[in-house]
Design an enzyme around this catalytic site. Structure first.
Site, PDB file in Angstrom:
ATOM      1  N   SER A   1       0.841  -1.194   0.000  1.00  0.00           N
ATOM      2  CA  SER A   1       0.000   0.000   0.000  1.00  0.00           C
ATOM      3  C   SER A   1       0.871   1.238   0.000  1.00  0.00           C
ATOM      4  CB  SER A   1      -0.894   0.019   1.249  1.00  0.00           C
ATOM      5  OG  SER A   1      -1.590   1.247   1.374  1.00  0.00           O
TER       6      SER A   1
ATOM      7  N   TYR B   1      -2.479  -0.508  10.411  1.00  0.00           N
ATOM      8  CA  TYR B   1      -2.521  -1.003   9.028  1.00  0.00           C
ATOM      9  C   TYR B   1      -1.239  -0.618   8.297  1.00  0.00           C
ATOM     10  CZ  TYR B   1      -4.114  -1.299   4.133  1.00  0.00           C
ATOM     11  OH  TYR B   1      -4.234  -1.586   2.792  1.00  0.00           O
TER      12      TYR B   1
END
Length: 299
Positions: A193, A206
Site C-alpha cells: 500500500s 494497518y
C-alpha cells in the site's frame, strides 16, 4: 477506407476514464461487501481483455472475493489461469459472483471460505489449490483488514492483533506453505500500500503491516531469486473497494482520492494489469520490486 478509419482510437483521459468525483457518505461493518456500495466498483467485468499471458497456470489469491482480489481473479482467468480464492465466510455472495465471472472464461475456480487468522486455514488453502489444480504457479497475498483509529491511545490490543494476524501472519503462513511447491518461473505477489511509505495516523496499525510487507517482499525476493522464483509487491493508492466504506470514515468519502495528481480514486480494474505483468513471463526480470498504482501519488 477514409483517413479517419486509419486513425487509432483516442487514448482515454485517465482523469475521467472512471468515476471522477467524490463518494457519498456510507458505512459498512467489516469485512465489507460489494452490493451496498454506491457507486459500484469496476472489477473489469465488462472491460478486461486477456491475451493468454497466463495460459496453463494456476493461481491462489487470498481475499479474492471482492475489490482488488476480484479484479485480479477475473484478469487471471481471462489470461488463461485457473484460480483459487480464499475469503471470509461472510463474503460468500461476493465470492460466488467472482466465481461466476471466472467460469465464464472456461477456467476452473476453487472457493476457499475461512479466516486467514487461523494458521491451519492459511496453510490448508495451499494444499487445497494443489489438490484441485495439480500445480501452483502464482500466489497473490492480498487479504487485508483496516479500520480508522480515532487516536493511537484508543487502539486496542485486540484490534491491533486482528490487523497483524490478517495482514501479516496469514501472509507468512500461506507463503511458507506454498514455497516448497513452487518451481522456477513461479511468482509471489503481495498487495502492499501507499500507506507503507506515506502512513496516515488513523491507519497506524494497518500502515505498520504494509511497511512490513514491503520488507518481506524484498527479503524473500533475494532468497528465492536463485531458485527462479520472483517476489514482488503492488502498492495501491486510494482504490474504491469494500474495505473503504468498512474503514469507518464516512466523512472522508466525498474527498476520497481527490488529492491524487489524477484527481480521483482508482478502481480495482485499474490494478489488474499490474498483477498480470508480475505474474507472467512479461515480468521475467522484475523481482523485489514495489509497483505503485497510486494515481500519481509518490511512495
Amino acid at each position: 477506407m477514409t483517413d479517419s478509419d486509419k486513425r487509432p482510437d483516442q487514448p482515454k483521459d485517465p482523469r475521467d476514464s472512471y468515476h471522477s468525483g467524490g463518494f457519498p457518505e456510507q458505512v459498512q461493518e467489516q469485512p465489507g461487501l460489494t452490493a451496498p456500495m454506491e457507486p459500484k466498483p469496476d472489477h473489469g467485468e465488462e472491460s478486461y481483455e486477456g491475451s493468454n499471458a497466463l495460459a496453463g497456470k494456476a493461481a491462489l489469491i487470498t481475499g479474492g472475493d471482492s475489490g482488488i482480489g476480484k479484479a485480479v481473479a477475473i484478469a487471471f482467468a481471462r489470461e488463461g489461469a485457473d484460480v483459487a480464492i480464499s475469503y471470509l465466510p461472510e463474503e460468500e455472495a461476493d465470492a460466488q459472483d467472482t466465481a461466476a465471472w471466472v467460469r465464464k472464461t472456461g477456467q476452473r475456480v476453487l472457493l476457499l471460505p475461512g479466516d486467514g487468522r487461523s494458521e491451519e486455514f492459511s496453510t490448508s488453502i495451499v494444499n487445497d489449490a494443489l489438490a484441485e489444480f495439480g500445480r501452483l504457479d502464482v500466489v497473490v497475498l492480498n487479504a487485508a483488514y483496516q479500520k480508522n483509529r480515532d487516536s493511537f491511545e484508543t487502539l486496542s490490543t485486540g484490534e491491533f492483533d486482528r490487523v497483524f494476524k490478517t495482514n501479516l501472519y496469514s501472509l507468512l503462513w500461506t507463503a511458507r506453505a506454498a514455497v516448497p511447491h513452487l518451481k522456477a518461473g513461479a511468482s509471489i505477489i503481495t498487495t502492499a500500500s501507499i500507506q507503507a511509505f506515506n502512513p496516515s495516523p488513523g491507519l497506524i496499525d494497518y500502515a505498520m503491516t504494509k511497511g512490513a510487507q514491503v520488507a518481506f517482499t524484498k527479503a524473500l525476493a533475494q532468497e528465492l531469486g536463485p531458485r527462479g522464483i520472483r517476489v514482488n509487491a503492488v502498492a495501491p493508492g486510494p482504490i474504491w473497494t469494500p474495505l473503504i466504506p468498512a474503514t469507518e470514515w464516512p466523512e472522508k468519502l466525498p474527498k476520497f482520492g481527490q488529492d491524487t495528481p489524477l484527481g480521483r480514486a482508482g478502481q480495482p480494474a485499474e490494478l489488474a494489469a499490474a498483477y498480470v505483468l508480475l505474474a507472467s513471463d512479461h515480468g521475467s526480470y522484475i523481482s523485489g520490486a514495489v509497483l505503485p498504482v497510486t494515481g500519481g501519488k509518490g511512495l
